[in-house]
Write a protein that holds these residues in place. Sequence first.
Motif, PDB file in Angstrom:
ATOM      1  N   ARG A  37       8.540   1.446  -9.623  1.00 41.70           N
ATOM      2  CA  ARG A  37       8.768   0.825  -8.573  1.00 41.70           C
ATOM      3  C   ARG A  37       7.778   0.257  -8.105  1.00 41.70           C
ATOM      4  NH1 ARG A  37      11.488   5.841  -5.092  1.00 41.70           N
ATOM      5  NH2 ARG A  37       9.453   6.788  -4.674  1.00 41.70           N
ATOM      6  N   GLN A  38       7.744  -0.424  -7.083  1.00 44.81           N
ATOM      7  CA  GLN A  38       6.176  -0.941  -7.101  1.00 44.81           C
ATOM      8  C   GLN A  38       6.964  -1.151  -5.374  1.00 44.81           C
ATOM      9  OE1 GLN A  38       4.682  -4.561  -8.198  1.00 44.81           O
ATOM     10  NE2 GLN A  38       2.365  -4.598  -7.587  1.00 44.81           N
ATOM     11  N   PRO A  39       6.192  -0.059  -3.969  1.00 44.77           N
ATOM     12  CA  PRO A  39       6.617  -0.707  -2.958  1.00 44.77           C
ATOM     13  C   PRO A  39       5.734  -1.505  -2.162  1.00 44.77           C
ATOM     14  CG  PRO A  39       6.310   2.019  -3.705  1.00 44.77           C
ATOM     15  CD  PRO A  39       5.904   0.955  -4.629  1.00 44.77           C
ATOM     16  N   ARG A  44       2.580  -0.388  -8.722  1.00 48.84           N
ATOM     17  CA  ARG A  44       3.722   0.031  -8.961  1.00 48.84           C
ATOM     18  C   ARG A  44       3.512   2.033  -9.686  1.00 48.84           C
ATOM     19  NH1 ARG A  44       5.649  -3.708 -13.631  1.00 48.84           N
ATOM     20  NH2 ARG A  44       5.591  -4.967 -12.084  1.00 48.84           N
ATOM     21  N   ALA A  88      11.463  -0.946  -2.422  1.00 49.31           N
ATOM     22  CA  ALA A  88      10.466  -0.959  -3.304  1.00 49.31           C
ATOM     23  C   ALA A  88      11.049  -1.965  -4.239  1.00 49.31           C
ATOM     24  CB  ALA A  88       9.297   0.172  -4.345  1.00 49.31           C
ATOM     25  N   TYR A  90      12.319  -2.247  -8.620  1.00 52.48           N
ATOM     26  CA  TYR A  90      11.904  -1.002  -8.777  1.00 52.48           C
ATOM     27  C   TYR A  90      11.765  -2.666 -10.507  1.00 52.48           C
ATOM     28  CZ  TYR A  90      13.428   2.281  -6.173  1.00 52.48           C
ATOM     29  OH  TYR A  90      13.170   3.350  -5.543  1.00 52.48           O
TER      30      TYR A  90
END
Length: 120
Positions: A37-39, A44, A88, A90
Amino acid sequence: VQLQASGGGLVQAGGSLRLSCAASGRTFSSYFMGWFRQPPGKEREFVAWSGGSTYYADSVKGRFTVSRDNAKNTVYLQMNSLKPEDTAVYYCAADPNPRMRVSAHSWGYWGQGTLVTVSS
């Protein structure tokens, strides 16, 4: 291998979502499948992977469950007790044998990402 992630959306804190990742190709069952995931504004990060076993990031352990249906070429991420910090994009990932399974750089195939937003 082509990957298509889906299932993201807006949910209140404490709620649940299930993400799906459909994979093309006949070798799905032999691949490791991962979720990252990348908030917003961050890099990532690893969430979970499924191979002969499963492994989770500490931040999601006990709340998220990764599973796969090899007959459907699909991997799932069941997310319970969601928190605002789970917000995030995903991504699902696949690789025949990722060298460092918690590192995004080790995974060769990626889906397009699905946005999960958890409101407080």
